[in-house]
Design a protein around this motif. Structure first.
Motif, PDB file in Angstrom:
ATOM      1  N   CYS A  23      39.627 -38.982  63.651  1.00  0.00           N
ATOM      2  CA  CYS A  23      39.367 -38.294  62.453  1.00  0.00           C
ATOM      3  C   CYS A  23      40.073 -39.149  61.383  1.00  0.00           C
ATOM      4  O   CYS A  23      40.115 -38.661  60.118  1.00  0.00           O
ATOM      5  CB  CYS A  23      39.514 -36.926  62.387  1.00  0.00           C
ATOM      6  N   ALA A  24      41.080 -40.013  61.848  1.00  0.00           N
ATOM      7  CA  ALA A  24      41.758 -40.631  60.701  1.00  0.00           C
ATOM      8  C   ALA A  24      41.271 -42.067  60.451  1.00  0.00           C
ATOM      9  O   ALA A  24      41.877 -42.831  59.779  1.00  0.00           O
ATOM     10  CB  ALA A  24      43.329 -40.622  61.340  1.00  0.00           C
ATOM     11  N   TRP A  25      40.187 -42.255  61.269  1.00  0.00           N
ATOM     12  CA  TRP A  25      39.922 -43.868  61.255  1.00  0.00           C
ATOM     13  C   TRP A  25      39.279 -44.010  59.921  1.00  0.00           C
ATOM     14  O   TRP A  25      38.313 -43.240  59.322  1.00  0.00           O
ATOM     15  CB  TRP A  25      38.896 -44.187  62.402  1.00  0.00           C
ATOM     16  N   ASP A  40      35.878 -32.927  61.758  1.00  0.00           N
ATOM     17  CA  ASP A  40      36.920 -31.961  62.157  1.00  0.00           C
ATOM     18  C   ASP A  40      37.076 -32.129  63.682  1.00  0.00           C
ATOM     19  O   ASP A  40      36.282 -32.119  64.245  1.00  0.00           O
ATOM     20  CB  ASP A  40      36.266 -30.534  61.831  1.00  0.00           C
ATOM     21  N   PRO A  41      38.326 -32.369  63.963  1.00  0.00           N
ATOM     22  CA  PRO A  41      38.645 -32.555  65.412  1.00  0.00           C
ATOM     23  C   PRO A  41      38.167 -31.524  66.225  1.00  0.00           C
ATOM     24  O   PRO A  41      37.582 -31.888  67.329  1.00  0.00           O
ATOM     25  CB  PRO A  41      40.143 -32.618  65.209  1.00  0.00           C
ATOM     26  N   ASP A  42      38.091 -30.285  65.845  1.00  0.00           N
ATOM     27  CA  ASP A  42      37.676 -29.274  66.823  1.00  0.00           C
ATOM     28  C   ASP A  42      35.939 -29.427  66.904  1.00  0.00           C
ATOM     29  O   ASP A  42      35.642 -29.122  68.087  1.00  0.00           O
ATOM     30  CB  ASP A  42      37.898 -27.788  66.244  1.00  0.00           C
ATOM     31  N   SER A  48      29.193 -29.220  72.834  1.00  0.00           N
ATOM     32  CA  SER A  48      27.814 -29.483  72.735  1.00  0.00           C
ATOM     33  C   SER A  48      27.692 -30.948  71.684  1.00  0.00           C
ATOM     34  O   SER A  48      26.790 -31.226  71.588  1.00  0.00           O
ATOM     35  CB  SER A  48      27.310 -28.088  71.686  1.00  0.00           C
ATOM     36  N   ALA A  49      28.896 -31.249  71.168  1.00  0.00           N
ATOM     37  CA  ALA A  49      28.891 -32.451  70.186  1.00  0.00           C
ATOM     38  C   ALA A  49      28.725 -33.658  70.956  1.00  0.00           C
ATOM     39  O   ALA A  49      28.157 -34.801  70.461  1.00  0.00           O
ATOM     40  CB  ALA A  49      30.201 -32.381  69.371  1.00  0.00           C
TER      41      ALA A  49
END
Length: 163
Positions: A23-25, A40-42, A48-49
Motif C-alpha cells: 500500500c506504500a508502493w 486499504d491493507p485490510d 475474498s480479495a
C-alpha cells in the motif's frame, strides 16, 4: 536487494506486513496509475480479495491476485476464466522479472484453482506487460475503455487445456 533470481520466486499467503508495504508502493509515470497508495491493507488481507505475496528468499518482490481484483469496470466479464493480476515492487519494474513473476502466479493459480483458462486485463499503453503475457500463451480477445477513467484496456485469455 539485488535482482532476485527468477527461479526463487514463490507465491505465498499475504501477511499484514506485506499488505502495508504494498500500500506504500509508488511507480514512475506512466505506471503511476498502478500506485497502491489508496488501498486499504485490510482490504488486501480479506480472503475474498484474492491477494497473495510474491517473494524471493522470503523478501517481498510483488503480489499476485486471483478473482475479481483482476477485473476492470467496463468489460463484460464471465466465469469462463479465472482473472489474475499482479504487480512488482516499483524498484524491480523493468528488470526482467515480469515473465517469471507471472509464470509463478499461473503455476500457483493452476495448482490452487484448476481453472479452465486464465484471463488478464492489461492497460493498452503497457506494451511491455502485453508482450510478457503474450509470450506466456495469452491471446487478445478484446479491447475496451474503462468506465471509471476511459483508459483503454486489452483482455487476454489463455486456455489451460492447451497448456
Amino acid at each position: 536487494m539485488s535482482r532476485p533470481s527468477p527461479t526463487s520466486l514463490q507465491v505465498v499467503p499475504l501477511t499484514r506486513a506485506h499488505a502495508v508495504d504494498i500500500c506504500a508502493w509508488r511507480y514512475d509515470p506512466p505506471l503511476d496509475r498502478y500506485d497502491m497508495t489508496g488501498a486499504d491493507p485490510d482490504g488486501l488481507l480479506d480472503p475474498s480479495a484474492g491477494f497473495h505475496a510474491l517473494v524471493a528468499d522470503d523478501v517481498l518482490v510483488g503480489f499476485r491476485s486471483f478473482g475479481h481484483d483482476g477485473r476492470v469496470p467496463g468489460w463484460a466479464y464471465d466465469d469462463t476464466a479465472l482473472d489474475t493480476g499482479g504487480g512488482l515492487r516499483p524498484d524491480l519494474v523493468g528488470r526482467g522479472l515480469g515473465r517469471p513473476a507471472i509464470a509463478a502466479g499461473l503455476a500457483y493459480g493452476r495448482e490452487r484453482f484448476s481453472p479452465a483458462a486464465f484471463r488478464v486485463t492489461v492497460a493498452s499503453f503497457n506494451t511491455r506487460a502485453l508482450r510478457v503475457v503474450e509470450s506466456l500463451g495469452f491471446s487478445r480477445v478484446g479491447r475496451f475503455d474503462a468506465t471509471h477513467d476511459g483508459t483503454s484496456f486489452d483482455v487476454l485469455v489463455r486456455p489451460e487445456a492447451a497448456c
